[in-house]
Design a protein around this motif. Structure first.
Motif, mmCIF file in Angstrom:
data_model
loop_
_atom_site.group_PDB
_atom_site.id
_atom_site.type_symbol
_atom_site.label_atom_id
_atom_site.label_comp_id
_atom_site.label_asym_id
_atom_site.label_seq_id
_atom_site.Cartn_x
_atom_site.Cartn_y
_atom_site.Cartn_z
ATOM 1 N N ASP A 296 -3.443 5.893 5.217
ATOM 2 C CA ASP A 296 -4.895 6.045 5.330
ATOM 3 C C ASP A 296 -5.244 6.860 6.565
ATOM 4 O O ASP A 296 -4.713 6.622 7.648
ATOM 5 N N HIS B 191 -7.199 8.395 1.594
ATOM 6 C CA HIS B 191 -5.917 7.758 1.275
ATOM 7 C C HIS B 191 -5.037 8.872 0.708
ATOM 8 O O HIS B 191 -5.429 9.551 -0.242
ATOM 9 N N HIS C 77 0.867 -1.174 0.000
ATOM 10 C CA HIS C 77 0.000 0.000 0.000
ATOM 11 C C HIS C 77 0.908 1.230 0.000
ATOM 12 O O HIS C 77 1.562 1.508 1.004
ATOM 13 N N HIS D 93 -12.534 7.212 4.481
ATOM 14 C CA HIS D 93 -11.198 7.675 4.866
ATOM 15 C C HIS D 93 -10.571 8.410 3.696
ATOM 16 O O HIS D 93 -11.023 8.295 2.549
HETATM 17 ZN ZN LIG Z 1 -5.103 3.522 1.345
#
Ligand SMILES: [Zn+2]
Length: 292
Positions: free
Chosen positions: A165, A255, A161, A253
């Motif tokens: 986040d 990112h 990733h 959320h």
């Molecule tokens: Zn993310």
């Protein structure tokens, strides 16, 4: 009692953080001098009386006790220290941009959307339940850069990733609140209709930020618009699509990604290199909490 327990936990956490940051190896085990060590006070001795007691305890350095608008004391897990079973992380203590604004207007919580409550891998750490679980909306923050994913990327070659986040101040499905993402620096918005869940912000020197999962049909900016630091971009939401191109919501959320431009001068095309923004965001959040 609750307050004492919380502060003790934070003190313990901070000391663990120092060990993780500064001493990559095992910390040496302290040698127990034993009960006969003459330095040990005899427990039966009365406490010596200080003839000049301080009227107040020493002040606590401000940076150790920054709190948010709800009075919650901010703390964070060291960079690269991910949840168990969630990937290798990427340790990078660099604060790439020391003057940016934090990308959300209000309090925020950096933590995993996948390996915590409400995430599809939450059960691997026994974190069941929905995304609005109260512990998803508490400090300490935790890094999610190079958290395990099926896709391989340059910075996280075994699948990971490449961003962090950020949960907003409240869990939107429960609160119904609006939480705004803002421009971290002056720059130009890149958000053509083709970028279905991504808004980019590029600064004059080529640094690039990507904001994902905003409420895309209600952005406060348009493609090509120049914005100033702190200007509202859009509301935190859950916009996302699957690999077939069908809309599939993610958790609520933001990112957030950051790309440094390593081109030697303004005439050379930007040379993008994605970086872990975690410590840059810690630094920005601490500045935000210090500002009344
Ligand atoms: Zn993310």
């Amino acid at each position: 009692m609750m307050e004492y327990a919380k502060n003790t936990l934070i003190a313990l956490f901070l000391s663990l953080g120092l060990i993780a940051c500064d001493q990559p190896g095992e910390a040496p085990t302290p040698i127990d001098p034993g009960p006969d060590n003459p330095a040990d006070p005899d427990p039966t001795d009365p406490e010596p009386i200080d003839p000049n007691p301080d009227p107040q305890p020493d002040p606590v350095p401000e940076e150790e006790y920054l709190d948010d608008e709800e009075g919650r004391i901010f703390s964070y897990v060291p960079v690269g220290d991910l949840l168990p079973n969630s990937g290798p992380g990427h340790q990078d203590t660099t604060i790439y941009r020391p003057d940016i604004m934090f990308p959300l207007e209000e309090a925020a919580f950096l933590n995993s959307q996948v390996y915590r409550h409400g995430g599809y891998q939450g059960s691997v750490n026994g974190m069941n339940g929905g995304q609005c679980h109260s512990s998803n909306y508490e400090y300490p923050w935790q890094d999610t850069f190079c958290e395990s994913r099926s896709r391989s990327q340059i910075m996280c070659p075994n699948g990971g990733h490449e961003g962090v986040d950020i949960r907003p101040a409240t869990c939107i499905p429960q609160s119904g609140a609006e939480h705004w993402a803002i421009a971290v620096e002056d720059g130009r918005i890149i958000a053509p209709a083709s970028s279905r869940y991504t808004v980019r912000l590029q600064t004059e020197d080529g640094t690039l930020y990507r904001y994902l999962h905003l409420k895309m049909d209600a952005l406060a900016v348009s493609d090509g618009e120049y914005v100033t630091k702190g200007q509202r971009i859009g509301r935190v939401s859950n916009d996302f699509f699957n690999s077939s191109g069908d809309p599939v919501p993610t958790t609520y959320h933001l990112h957030f990604e950051m790309y440094q431009n390593y081109a030697p001068d303004a005439e050379t095309d930007p040379v993008f290199d994605q970086v872990n923004p975690y410590m840059t965001l810690v630094s920005a959040y601490e500045r935000k909490l210090r500002t009344p």
